[in-house]
Design a protein around this motif. Structure first.
Motif, PDB file in Angstrom:
ATOM      1  N   GLY A  18      37.479  33.766  29.479  1.00 21.43           N
ATOM      2  CA  GLY A  18      38.756  34.463  29.372  1.00 21.43           C
ATOM      3  C   GLY A  18      39.157  35.044  30.712  1.00 21.43           C
ATOM      4  O   GLY A  18      38.582  34.700  31.751  1.00 21.43           O
ATOM      5  N   LEU A  19      40.123  35.931  30.679  1.00 22.54           N
ATOM      6  CA  LEU A  19      40.640  36.557  31.890  1.00 22.54           C
ATOM      7  C   LEU A  19      40.288  38.043  31.878  1.00 22.54           C
ATOM      8  O   LEU A  19      40.460  38.717  30.860  1.00 22.54           O
ATOM      9  N   LEU A  20      39.788  38.523  33.015  1.00 21.63           N
ATOM     10  CA  LEU A  20      39.391  39.921  33.156  1.00 21.63           C
ATOM     11  C   LEU A  20      39.999  40.508  34.416  1.00 21.63           C
ATOM     12  O   LEU A  20      40.308  39.776  35.359  1.00 21.63           O
ATOM     13  N   CYS A  21      40.114  41.832  34.447  1.00 22.82           N
ATOM     14  CA  CYS A  21      40.488  42.486  35.698  1.00 22.82           C
ATOM     15  C   CYS A  21      39.262  42.408  36.614  1.00 22.82           C
ATOM     16  O   CYS A  21      38.151  42.144  36.169  1.00 22.82           O
ATOM     17  N   HIS A  22      39.466  42.638  37.901  1.00 22.13           N
ATOM     18  CA  HIS A  22      38.365  42.544  38.862  1.00 22.13           C
ATOM     19  C   HIS A  22      37.232  43.505  38.516  1.00 22.13           C
ATOM     20  O   HIS A  22      36.059  43.159  38.641  1.00 22.13           O
ATOM     21  N   ASN A  23      37.574  44.709  38.076  1.00 20.98           N
ATOM     22  CA  ASN A  23      36.542  45.707  37.775  1.00 20.98           C
ATOM     23  C   ASN A  23      35.664  45.290  36.598  1.00 20.98           C
ATOM     24  O   ASN A  23      34.445  45.403  36.667  1.00 20.98           O
ATOM     25  N   CYS A  24      36.258  44.814  35.526  1.00 21.34           N
ATOM     26  CA  CYS A  24      35.472  44.393  34.360  1.00 21.34           C
ATOM     27  C   CYS A  24      34.645  43.144  34.686  1.00 21.34           C
ATOM     28  O   CYS A  24      33.497  43.025  34.250  1.00 21.34           O
ATOM     29  N   ASN A  25      35.214  42.237  35.457  1.00 25.27           N
ATOM     30  CA  ASN A  25      34.468  41.035  35.851  1.00 25.27           C
ATOM     31  C   ASN A  25      33.261  41.427  36.703  1.00 25.27           C
ATOM     32  O   ASN A  25      32.159  40.914  36.513  1.00 25.27           O
ATOM     33  N   ARG A  26      33.463  42.368  37.617  1.00 27.20           N
ATOM     34  CA  ARG A  26      32.364  42.837  38.454  1.00 27.20           C
ATOM     35  C   ARG A  26      31.312  43.559  37.613  1.00 27.20           C
ATOM     36  O   ARG A  26      30.111  43.404  37.840  1.00 27.20           O
ATOM     37  N   ALA A  27      31.746  44.356  36.642  1.00 28.02           N
ATOM     38  CA  ALA A  27      30.793  45.070  35.773  1.00 28.02           C
ATOM     39  C   ALA A  27      29.891  44.076  35.045  1.00 28.02           C
ATOM     40  O   ALA A  27      28.670  44.262  34.986  1.00 28.02           O
TER      41      ALA A  27
END
Length: 175
Positions: A119-128
């Protein structure tokens, strides 16, 4: 600046800077051709000019990036973006563009083991997720910790109470 960065910048030359002197070419002019992104006929300003506008050039670059890295096209990304209402699948935020050369607010999240797009995530959630190494167990412990930190924190002995705030003594060495 690395050689890779220089090559990247040269490949992404803005449309306005793509100019050549037609008199230096045998036919003395550039023939009209179809835009590789939208198909509209246009007269190029250089032989390397492939798209009719900067918007089409950006779309073509993003589509090539998505295809090369995740095996999806820009249309697939736009479909996921619409399904997620333009929001991060985890925090429901709109996301943000990290740097000038980035074009997308939400990044493509994928399984590193299988390569499958999730799916698609914001940079912060993807990094988390990356920092937690995509571990469901670590994510579960993080969730439990947020709910009640004292129940999750590891202790040497069971039933050993956590120290009240301010009673923790740390020692540092200069070695």
């Amino acid at each position: 600046m690395s050689i890779e960065n220089v090559r990247y910048q040269m490949r992404n030359k803005p449309q306005a800077l793509m100019t050549a002197d037609p008199s230096k070419y045998p036919q003395k002019y550039f023939k009209p051709k179809g835009c590789r992104e939208c198909g509209v006929n246009f007269t190029p300003r250089a032989p390397s000019h492939l798209t009719c506008s900067q918007a089409c050039a950006d779309r073509m670059m993003v589509s090539a990036y998505l295809s090369r890295n995740y095996g999806i096209r820009l249309g697939d990304y736009e479909r996921m973006y619409t399904q997620q209402l333009g929001l991060c699948a985890i925090c429901r935020g709109e996301g943000f563009v990290m740097a000038k050369h980035h074009k997308l607010k939400l990044v493509v999240d994928h399984c590193h083991a299988s390569g499958r797009v999730r799916g698609l995530l914001c940079h912060n959630c993807n990094r988390a997720l990356g920092l937690l190494q995509d571990s469901i167990e670590a994510l579960g412990r993080a969730k439990e910790y947020l709910i009640c930190p004292s129940d999750v924190a590891p202790r040497e002995r069971k039933n050993e109470p956590l120290l009240p705030m301010g009673q923790l003594s740390l020692s540092y060495s200069d070695e």
